[in-house]
Design an enzyme around this catalytic site. Structure first.
Site, PDB file in Angstrom:
ATOM      1  N   GLY A  12      15.140  66.752 -31.971  1.00  0.00           N
ATOM      2  CA  GLY A  12      16.294  65.394 -31.489  1.00  0.00           C
ATOM      3  C   GLY A  12      15.498  64.744 -30.608  1.00  0.00           C
ATOM      4  O   GLY A  12      14.548  64.787 -29.721  1.00  0.00           O
ATOM      5  N   THR A 127      13.543  68.367 -23.911  1.00  0.00           N
ATOM      6  CA  THR A 127      15.100  68.510 -24.536  1.00  0.00           C
ATOM      7  C   THR A 127      15.707  68.475 -23.330  1.00  0.00           C
ATOM      8  O   THR A 127      15.626  68.844 -22.412  1.00  0.00           O
ATOM      9  CB  THR A 127      14.982  69.906 -25.179  1.00  0.00           C
ATOM     10  OG1 THR A 127      16.332  70.355 -25.480  1.00  0.00           O
ATOM     11  CG2 THR A 127      14.786  71.279 -24.359  1.00  0.00           C
ATOM     12  N   ILE A 128      16.982  67.856 -23.751  1.00  0.00           N
ATOM     13  CA  ILE A 128      18.318  67.720 -22.990  1.00  0.00           C
ATOM     14  C   ILE A 128      18.795  68.885 -22.863  1.00  0.00           C
ATOM     15  O   ILE A 128      19.425  69.023 -21.848  1.00  0.00           O
ATOM     16  CB  ILE A 128      19.116  66.648 -23.547  1.00  0.00           C
ATOM     17  CG1 ILE A 128      19.914  67.269 -24.866  1.00  0.00           C
ATOM     18  CG2 ILE A 128      18.561  65.257 -23.735  1.00  0.00           C
ATOM     19  CD1 ILE A 128      21.151  66.411 -25.336  1.00  0.00           C
ATOM     20  N   ASP A 129      18.546  69.974 -23.420  1.00  0.00           N
ATOM     21  CA  ASP A 129      19.026  71.491 -23.415  1.00  0.00           C
ATOM     22  C   ASP A 129      18.657  72.085 -22.383  1.00  0.00           C
ATOM     23  O   ASP A 129      19.153  72.915 -21.721  1.00  0.00           O
ATOM     24  CB  ASP A 129      18.959  72.139 -24.645  1.00  0.00           C
ATOM     25  CG  ASP A 129      19.524  71.302 -26.019  1.00  0.00           C
ATOM     26  OD1 ASP A 129      20.574  70.534 -25.710  1.00  0.00           O
ATOM     27  OD2 ASP A 129      19.184  71.680 -26.988  1.00  0.00           O
ATOM     28  N   ARG A 164      47.201  65.106 -17.188  1.00  0.00           N
ATOM     29  CA  ARG A 164      46.672  66.050 -18.372  1.00  0.00           C
ATOM     30  C   ARG A 164      45.534  66.786 -18.073  1.00  0.00           C
ATOM     31  O   ARG A 164      44.980  66.981 -16.932  1.00  0.00           O
ATOM     32  CB  ARG A 164      46.144  64.916 -19.088  1.00  0.00           C
ATOM     33  CG  ARG A 164      47.110  64.123 -19.831  1.00  0.00           C
ATOM     34  CD  ARG A 164      46.571  62.982 -20.922  1.00  0.00           C
ATOM     35  NE  ARG A 164      47.481  62.273 -21.686  1.00  0.00           N
ATOM     36  CZ  ARG A 164      47.261  61.284 -22.156  1.00  0.00           C
ATOM     37  NH1 ARG A 164      46.078  60.692 -22.087  1.00  0.00           N
ATOM     38  NH2 ARG A 164      48.285  60.434 -22.862  1.00  0.00           N
ATOM     39  N   MET A 171      26.861  68.719 -25.020  1.00  0.00           N
ATOM     40  CA  MET A 171      25.916  69.255 -25.624  1.00  0.00           C
ATOM     41  C   MET A 171      24.996  70.378 -25.238  1.00  0.00           C
ATOM     42  O   MET A 171      25.343  71.116 -23.808  1.00  0.00           O
ATOM     43  CB  MET A 171      24.871  68.276 -26.279  1.00  0.00           C
ATOM     44  CG  MET A 171      25.293  67.437 -27.423  1.00  0.00           C
ATOM     45  SD  MET A 171      24.259  66.423 -28.137  1.00  0.00           S
ATOM     46  CE  MET A 171      24.700  65.820 -29.710  1.00  0.00           C
ATOM     47  N   ARG A 173      23.432  73.263 -27.009  1.00  0.00           N
ATOM     48  CA  ARG A 173      23.234  74.250 -28.126  1.00  0.00           C
ATOM     49  C   ARG A 173      23.455  75.630 -27.787  1.00  0.00           C
ATOM     50  O   ARG A 173      24.485  75.547 -27.255  1.00  0.00           O
ATOM     51  CB  ARG A 173      21.540  74.120 -28.618  1.00  0.00           C
ATOM     52  CG  ARG A 173      21.364  74.635 -29.816  1.00  0.00           C
ATOM     53  CD  ARG A 173      20.314  74.282 -30.517  1.00  0.00           C
ATOM     54  NE  ARG A 173      20.173  73.371 -31.485  1.00  0.00           N
ATOM     55  CZ  ARG A 173      19.351  72.787 -32.279  1.00  0.00           C
ATOM     56  NH1 ARG A 173      18.182  72.638 -31.686  1.00  0.00           N
ATOM     57  NH2 ARG A 173      19.727  71.921 -33.210  1.00  0.00           N
ATOM     58  N   GLN A 279      24.710  61.412 -24.577  1.00  0.00           N
ATOM     59  CA  GLN A 279      23.955  62.208 -23.811  1.00  0.00           C
ATOM     60  C   GLN A 279      22.536  62.169 -23.966  1.00  0.00           C
ATOM     61  O   GLN A 279      21.628  62.397 -23.062  1.00  0.00           O
ATOM     62  CB  GLN A 279      24.291  63.775 -23.850  1.00  0.00           C
ATOM     63  CG  GLN A 279      25.840  63.985 -23.280  1.00  0.00           C
ATOM     64  CD  GLN A 279      26.124  65.410 -24.079  1.00  0.00           C
ATOM     65  OE1 GLN A 279      26.334  66.273 -23.152  1.00  0.00           O
ATOM     66  NE2 GLN A 279      26.639  65.517 -25.204  1.00  0.00           N
TER      67      GLN A 279
HETATM   68  O1  F6P Z   1      18.640  69.828 -28.906  1.00  0.00           O
HETATM   69  C1  F6P Z   1      19.277  68.636 -28.469  1.00  0.00           C
HETATM   70  C2  F6P Z   1      20.588  68.592 -29.036  1.00  0.00           C
HETATM   71  O2  F6P Z   1      21.120  67.385 -28.645  1.00  0.00           O
HETATM   72  C3  F6P Z   1      21.462  69.810 -29.029  1.00  0.00           C
HETATM   73  O3  F6P Z   1      22.149  69.842 -27.760  1.00  0.00           O
HETATM   74  C4  F6P Z   1      22.463  69.495 -30.192  1.00  0.00           C
HETATM   75  O4  F6P Z   1      23.190  70.970 -30.477  1.00  0.00           O
HETATM   76  C5  F6P Z   1      21.511  69.045 -31.238  1.00  0.00           C
HETATM   77  O5  F6P Z   1      20.286  68.383 -30.759  1.00  0.00           O
HETATM   78  C6  F6P Z   1      22.120  67.984 -32.289  1.00  0.00           C
HETATM   79  O6  F6P Z   1      21.314  67.707 -33.040  1.00  0.00           O
HETATM   80  P1  F6P Z   1      21.640  66.545 -34.267  1.00  0.00           P
HETATM   81  O7  F6P Z   1      21.028  65.381 -33.437  1.00  0.00           O
HETATM   82  O8  F6P Z   1      20.456  66.889 -35.280  1.00  0.00           O
HETATM   83  O9  F6P Z   1      22.984  66.342 -34.667  1.00  0.00           O
END
Ligand code: F6P
Length: 347
Positions: A12, A127-129, A164, A171, A173, A279
Site C-alpha cells: 500500500g 506501513t501505516i499499520d 449520538r 485501518m 489490518r 489515513q
Molecule cells: O497495510 C496498509 C493498509 O492500509 C491496511 O491498513 C489496510 O487493511 C490495507 O492496506 C488496505 O489495502 P488496499 O489499499 O489494497 O485496499
C-alpha cells in the site's frame, strides 16, 4: 564503472515513501552511484519496468504523499517463474543492489530473495499499520494517527450536538496500533482492537455506564481487524470477498455492523465513519518526513557497505540495522500495557 542502485516501493502507498526515495538517491548520487527506479514494486522486476532517477526526478518530492515510482501488491512467489524473472531482470538491468521499501509482504519477499538467491537487497520499514517487528516505528504510522486523531476530534462535535454514538473505523489490518494511538490521543470512550477480545456486550455496557454518568454521547474507535466477539464465544471477522497475492483478505465494514449493534442493544442513535484510505493519503507529518529521511540515508549506507539482508530500523531514537528475516518473522502486535492506557478512559 559506477554502481547502479535500484529502489522499489511495494504494498500500500504510504506517506513518506518519496522522502525515503529522495534520501537514498541523494546519498547515492554523492557517492557517484546511479539510481534506478524499479516501477510498481516487485511487478517492476517481474516485468522489467525501470526508470532512471536523476536529481530532477527527486526534486520537490519530500512533502509529497504516495510514491513517484508506483507500487503494487505483486508477489513474485505467487506466479510460476516469477522469481526467475526477477533475478533475470535484475541482472539484465545491471543492478548492483536494491533498496526495497515496504511492509511485511514486500520485505518478506526481499528476505527470501536474499536468503535463497543472495539477491543484494536492503530494506526500509514502511506501513501505516506499524506492525513490523524489529523496529519501534515504521514511517507513515505517525501521519495515519494524526489523520485519525483529527477525525475523532471533529466527530466529537457532531456526537455532542446530536447525543449520538459515533463509531470510527480505522485501518491497521491485524493489529490495533492506529486505533489505540488515535483513540488515546482523541479521547475515545471505547477502543476495540484485534489483540484484545473485548465483547460487543462489554462495549455496550461501557457506553451505558458513561450515559448513566450524565454523558449523552460516546466515541468508539474500532480497528478494521477487530473480530466481533460475543459473550456466547462467537467471533466474526468482517471482510470483503477475495484475497490478494499474499493471501490477505480485504478488511473493512466492521464499524458498520458494530454501529448497528450498539444502536439496537443500547437504544442510543449511532453513526459510523470509515476513514479508509484518507489515513494513507496526502503529505507526511514532519515526524514521518524525518524518520523516512533517516531510514533512506541508512539504507544507502548499508548498500555502500554491502551489508545486504539488513533493514534500517528505529530503536529508541537511534537508527540501527536489523536482519530482514527477523523483521518479517512475526507481526508486532499492541502490547497489553498500551491497551491498559487506552482502557483507563473507557466508559
Ligand atoms: O497495510 C496498509 C493498509 O492500509 C491496511 O491498513 C489496510 O487493511 C490495507 O492496506 C488496505 O489495502 P488496499 O489499499 O489494497 O485496499
Amino acid at each position: 564503472m559506477s554502481k547502479q542502485i535500484g529502489v522499489l516501493t511495494g504494498g500500500g502507498d504510504c506517506p513518506g515513501l518519496n522522502a525515503v526515495i529522495r534520501a537514498v538517491a541523494r546519498r547515492s548520487f554523492d557517492r557517484g552511484y546511479d539510481v534506478v527506479a524499479v516501477r510498481e514494486g516487485w511487478r517492476g522486476l517481474v516485468e522489467g519496468k525501470f526508470q532512471a532517477l536523476g536529481p530532477r526526478e527527486i526534486s520537490g518530492i519530500l512533502p509529497r504523499g504516495g510514491t513517484i515510482i508506483g507500487t503494487s501488491r505483486t508477489n513474485p512467489y505467487s506466479s510460476d517463474g516469477g522469481v526467475e524473472r526477477v533475478l533475470r531482470n535484475f541482472g539484465r538491468q545491471g543492478l548492483d543492489a536494491l533498496v526495497a521499501i515496504g511492509g511485511e509482504d514486500t520485505l518478506g519477499v526481499a528476505a527470501s530473495l536474499h536468503s535463497e538467491h543472495e539477491l543484494p537487497v536492503v530494506g526500509v520499514p514502511k506501513t501505516i499499520d506499524n506492525d513490523l517487528a524489529a523496529t519501534d516505528y515504521t514511517f507513515g504510522f505517525d501521519t495515519a494517527v494524526t489523520v485519525a486523531t483529527e477525525a475523532i476530534d471533529r466527530l466529537h462535535t457532531t456526537a455532542e450536538s446530536h447525543n449520538r454514538v459515533m463509531v470510527v473505523e480505522v485501518m491497521g489490518r491485524h493489529t490495533g496500533w492506529i486505533a489505540v494511538m488515535s483513540g488515546i490521543a482523541g479521547g475515545a470512550d471505547v477502543i476495540l482492537i484485534p489483540e484484545e477480545p473485548v465483547t460487543v456486550e462489554r462495549a455496550c455496557a461501557e457506553i451505558r455506564r458513561r450515559h448513566d454518568r450524565g454523558k449523552d454521547f460516546s466515541i468508539v474507535v474500532v480497528s478494521e481487524g477487530y473480530e466481533l466477539t460475543y459473550e456466547s464465544g462467537e467471533r466474526r471477522t468482517v471482510a470483503q470477498a477475495g484475497e490478494d497475492q499474499f493471501g490477505h483478505v480485504r478488511l473493512g465494514g466492521v464499524g458498520d455492523v458494530l454501529a448497528r449493534e450498539i444502536e439496537e442493544r443500547t437504544g442510543y442513535e449511532s453513526r459510523v465513519t470509515v476513514l479508509g484510505h484518507v489515513q494513507r493519503g496526502g503529505s507526511p507529518t514532519p515526524r514521518d518526513r524525518v524518520l523516512a529521511t533517516r531510514y533512506g540515508l541508512k539504507a544507502a549506507d548499508l548498500v555502500h557497505e554491502e551489508r545486504f539482508g539488513r533493514m534500517a530500523a528505529l530503536h529508541g531514537d537511534t537508527i540501527v540495522d536489523v536482519s530482514l528475516r527477523d523483521a518479517t518473522a512475526e507481526r508486532k502486535t499492541v502490547p497489553a500495557e498500551w491497551y491498559q492506557v487506552a482502557s483507563a478512559f473507557f466508559g
